[in-house]
Design a protein around this motif. Structure first.
Motif, PDB file in Angstrom:
ATOM      1  N   GLU A  92       1.344  -1.267   0.301  1.00 33.13           N
ATOM      2  CA  GLU A  92       0.187   0.327  -0.032  1.00 33.13           C
ATOM      3  C   GLU A  92       0.496   1.140   0.531  1.00 33.13           C
ATOM      4  N   SER A 131       2.108   2.665  -3.670  1.00 35.17           N
ATOM      5  CA  SER A 131       1.736   4.186  -4.004  1.00 35.17           C
ATOM      6  C   SER A 131       2.129   6.014  -3.742  1.00 35.17           C
ATOM      7  N   TRP A 132       1.979   5.325  -2.765  1.00 33.96           N
ATOM      8  CA  TRP A 132       2.524   7.093  -2.121  1.00 33.96           C
ATOM      9  C   TRP A 132       3.991   7.597  -1.927  1.00 33.96           C
ATOM     10  N   ALA A 142       5.507   6.112  -5.085  1.00 33.40           N
ATOM     11  CA  ALA A 142       4.860   6.793  -6.872  1.00 33.40           C
ATOM     12  C   ALA A 142       4.892   7.758  -6.836  1.00 33.40           C
ATOM     13  N   ARG A 146      -9.074   5.582  -2.663  1.00 32.20           N
ATOM     14  CA  ARG A 146      -7.258   4.982  -2.471  1.00 32.20           C
ATOM     15  C   ARG A 146      -7.522   3.288  -1.703  1.00 32.20           C
ATOM     16  N   PRO A 190      -1.706   8.229  -2.232  1.00 30.43           N
ATOM     17  CA  PRO A 190      -2.525   6.828  -2.258  1.00 30.43           C
ATOM     18  C   PRO A 190      -3.234   6.427  -3.313  1.00 30.43           C
ATOM     19  N   LEU A 191      -3.470   7.802  -4.112  1.00 31.49           N
ATOM     20  CA  LEU A 191      -3.214   7.816  -5.523  1.00 31.49           C
ATOM     21  C   LEU A 191      -2.010   7.752  -6.971  1.00 31.49           C
ATOM     22  N   ARG A 192      -1.335   7.558  -6.309  1.00 31.19           N
ATOM     23  CA  ARG A 192      -0.081   7.852  -7.239  1.00 31.19           C
ATOM     24  C   ARG A 192       0.383   9.303  -7.611  1.00 31.19           C
ATOM     25  N   ARG A 243      -2.593  10.750 -12.370  1.00 32.55           N
ATOM     26  CA  ARG A 243      -2.863   9.564 -11.963  1.00 32.55           C
ATOM     27  C   ARG A 243      -4.789   9.952 -11.059  1.00 32.55           C
ATOM     28  N   GLU A 257       7.448  -3.860  -9.876  1.00 30.06           N
ATOM     29  CA  GLU A 257       6.102  -3.219 -10.917  1.00 30.06           C
ATOM     30  C   GLU A 257       6.584  -3.561 -12.419  1.00 30.06           C
TER      31      GLU A 257
END
Length: 330
Positions: free
Chosen positions: A54, A57-58, A60, A195, A218-220, A224, A328
């Motif tokens: 989780e 994402s933060w 990124a 999120r 949280p949504l990268r 995004r 990834e």
């Protein structure tokens, strides 16, 4: 994504521990890791209980903000709301007073260990402070089941709610609740169901929400999040996660880039911090904050520096999560 080497992140990394004015989300201190990229300072601050997957994402989002120019801004100031933690009603006036000029207040409800009577008293106190023209939204953080949420919304409807944020935990519950309370005309907003979801568009496709609450980390990142809002076809409010002013500036970049900004944003939460990474924090003035990157002050960073064991914890976490991003698919 183009992933900078880990050493580039660590070379400027600073770990800070910022005391809160009022206990919030069960914590008294907000920890964060900030570092500098080619585009400026950025923030990585997933809550400690989040696992590495989780937290990826933060990170990124932090890299996107620090290493890439952001989408063009459509506005230079962002209207923001006051945020009222689950405090006793008697403490509400002092909390709201920290949010200069804000016309909207988001009130935390469904706090573990509290009752609906506590929520009603708190919201009533906020209405008294805000006056008839003020806007009030409530946030349950998924703390109610459908029956509890329906009962609570009926109990609070008389305070003229702007919307109810994440009253239940699941998309299915939100959809059912939305049907049950449709006659009240109170919109349902989704936060965690966006999120934290494997598919952040599911809540919109299921007809489970009227409003999206979007958070940049949280949504990268900004791009995004913009894409999610566009594809969902719902109005959005941008919110923070008790970020430092650097992270709030990242949220402001998202709010500034949205084609439409119907709702005041939850980006005034620097007012709940007793310290920040800058001596000029992004606190509301006349109900809004400016758009632009924040450069931390050396003295403020030094004052906020976390204990050595916490710095080590965050750097170890950064190392693990960087490896998750590196693994990834391209």
């Amino acid at each position: 994504m183009d992933l900078p080497p880990l050493d580039d992140l660590i070379s400027t990394a600073r770990v800070v521990a910022l005391p809160l004015v009022t206990r919030f989300r069960g914590i008294d201190t907000r920890e964060a890791l900030v570092f500098e990229g080619p585009e400026g300072w950025t923030e990585f601050s997933p809550f400690p209980e989040y696992d590495d997957a989780e937290a990826a994402s933060w990170l990124a989002a932090a890299i996107d903000y620090g290493w890439r120019a952001q989408p063009a801004a459509r506005r230079d100031r962002i209207p923001v709301n006051a945020t009222v933690p689950a405090v006793p009603a008697a403490e509400v006036p002092a909390v709201v007073a920290r949010f200069h000029g804000c016309r909207t207040a988001k009130v935390k409800v469904a706090e573990r260990g509290q009752t609906l009577a506590d929520d009603v008293a708190r919201v009533a106190a906020v209405r008294e402070v805000m006056g008839a023209a003020g806007r009030i939204r409530i946030d349950a953080n998924g703390g109610w089941n459908v029956d509890e949420a329906e009962h609570a919304i009926h109990a609070l409807a008389g305070f003229d709610l702007e919307y109810v944020e994440q009253p239940c935990a699941t998309v299915e519950e939100l959809a059912l609740l939305r049907e049950r309370v449709a006659h009240l005309g109170i919109p349902i907003a989704a936060d965690e169901s966006v999120r934290k979801a494997a598919d952040p568009l599911l809540v919109a496709m299921a007809g489970a929400a009227d409003v999206l609450v979007v958070k940049t980390q949280p949504l990268r990142g900004v791009r995004r999040a913009l894409s999610i809002v566009r594809d969902a076809g719902l109005p959005a409010a941008v919110s923070s996660a008790m970020d430092t002013s650097i992270g709030i500036a990242m949220g402001a970049a998202l709010a500034a880039a949205l084609p439409e900004l119907e709702f005041d944003c939850g980006l005034g939460t620097a007012s709940l911090l007793a310290a920040d990474v800058t001596d000029t924090p992004l606190v509301p003035v006349d109900g809004s904050i400016p758009v632009g990157r924040v450069v931390p002050d050396a003295a403020a960073l030094a004052r906020a520096e976390a204990a050595p064991d916490r710095r080590d914890w965050w750097l170890a976490r950064l190392t693990r999560v960087h490896a998750v991003l590196a693994a990834e698919p391209a």
